[in-house]
Design a protein around this motif. Sequence first.
Motif, PDB file in Angstrom:
ATOM      1  N   HIS A  76       0.841  -1.203   0.000  1.00 44.61           N
ATOM      2  CA  HIS A  76       0.000   0.000   0.000  1.00 44.61           C
ATOM      3  C   HIS A  76       0.876   1.253   0.000  1.00 44.61           C
ATOM      4  O   HIS A  76       0.874   2.024   0.969  1.00 44.61           O
ATOM      5  CB  HIS A  76      -0.938  -0.012   1.209  1.00 44.61           C
ATOM      6  N   PRO A  77       1.611   1.490  -1.100  1.00 39.03           N
ATOM      7  CA  PRO A  77       2.536   2.630  -1.099  1.00 39.03           C
ATOM      8  C   PRO A  77       1.855   3.992  -1.048  1.00 39.03           C
ATOM      9  O   PRO A  77       2.433   4.941  -0.512  1.00 39.03           O
ATOM     10  CB  PRO A  77       3.330   2.446  -2.392  1.00 39.03           C
ATOM     11  N   MET A  78       0.634   4.116  -1.551  1.00 39.23           N
ATOM     12  CA  MET A  78      -0.040   5.423  -1.445  1.00 39.23           C
ATOM     13  C   MET A  78      -0.394   5.719   0.008  1.00 39.23           C
ATOM     14  O   MET A  78      -0.220   6.847   0.474  1.00 39.23           O
ATOM     15  CB  MET A  78      -1.278   5.460  -2.319  1.00 39.23           C
ATOM     16  N   GLN A 132       2.582 -12.597   0.960  1.00 36.72           N
ATOM     17  CA  GLN A 132       3.696 -13.264   1.656  1.00 36.72           C
ATOM     18  C   GLN A 132       5.042 -12.657   1.290  1.00 36.72           C
ATOM     19  O   GLN A 132       5.969 -12.678   2.083  1.00 36.72           O
ATOM     20  CB  GLN A 132       3.676 -14.763   1.354  1.00 36.72           C
ATOM     21  N   ARG A 133       5.163 -12.110   0.080  1.00 37.12           N
ATOM     22  CA  ARG A 133       6.413 -11.524  -0.389  1.00 37.12           C
ATOM     23  C   ARG A 133       6.604 -10.071  -0.002  1.00 37.12           C
ATOM     24  O   ARG A 133       7.728  -9.603   0.166  1.00 37.12           O
ATOM     25  CB  ARG A 133       6.485 -11.592  -1.927  1.00 37.12           C
ATOM     26  N   VAL A 134       5.509  -9.339   0.112  1.00 34.19           N
ATOM     27  CA  VAL A 134       5.597  -7.871   0.215  1.00 34.19           C
ATOM     28  C   VAL A 134       4.916  -7.397   1.498  1.00 34.19           C
ATOM     29  O   VAL A 134       3.812  -7.831   1.825  1.00 34.19           O
ATOM     30  CB  VAL A 134       4.926  -7.221  -1.030  1.00 34.19           C
ATOM     31  N   GLY A 135       5.573  -6.479   2.204  1.00 35.24           N
ATOM     32  CA  GLY A 135       5.042  -5.936   3.445  1.00 35.24           C
ATOM     33  C   GLY A 135       3.868  -5.002   3.241  1.00 35.24           C
ATOM     34  O   GLY A 135       3.693  -4.428   2.171  1.00 35.24           O
ATOM     35  N   ARG A 136       3.062  -4.839   4.255  1.00 34.78           N
ATOM     36  CA  ARG A 136       1.834  -4.057   4.174  1.00 34.78           C
ATOM     37  C   ARG A 136       2.093  -2.558   4.026  1.00 34.78           C
ATOM     38  O   ARG A 136       1.645  -1.926   3.096  1.00 34.78           O
ATOM     39  CB  ARG A 136       1.016  -4.318   5.429  1.00 34.78           C
ATOM     40  N   PHE A 137       2.783  -1.945   4.974  1.00 34.25           N
ATOM     41  CA  PHE A 137       3.037  -0.506   4.923  1.00 34.25           C
ATOM     42  C   PHE A 137       4.517  -0.199   4.791  1.00 34.25           C
ATOM     43  O   PHE A 137       4.892   0.885   4.454  1.00 34.25           O
ATOM     44  CB  PHE A 137       2.543   0.196   6.194  1.00 34.25           C
TER      45      PHE A 137
END
Length: 138
Positions: A76-78, A132-137
């Motif tokens: 969630h990069p935004m 599983q690969r990418v973090g939430r914030f």
Amino acid sequence: MLLGLLVFLQFVLAAGLVLSSDWWPIPWMTLALSSPGVVLAVFAWATMGLWRIRIHPSTTDRTRLLTGGPYGYIRHPMYTGLLWFTAALLLSPLAWWRVAAWLLLLGVLSLKTVYEERFMLAHFPEYEQYQQRVGRFW
């Protein structure tokens, strides 16, 4: 209705933090600290497509699963960019109610991600592997 309320709160809280900041004289340190958040959010928006942005966390038939650009590192990069930007604004001026508003914004965006991720899992079977690969914030 809850999702619409979350979107409304997101905008009200972020606007309150931006509009209550001291912008004159220009606080160079605040601008320097907040710039990475702005760059991250704009990079995510450009990766998504300038006309494809949605503020509602639900999916549509136009929804795409993005795994490149900033989405390759943060789910969630935004939201992360908005949180970074508004956190830097807390210094100008520091007040208890502004910290409370930022913490509430963090809660609102966290709750939005819960719903958004449920919709994404239902829409894209491969989303679970992405989670599983990418973090939430961060």
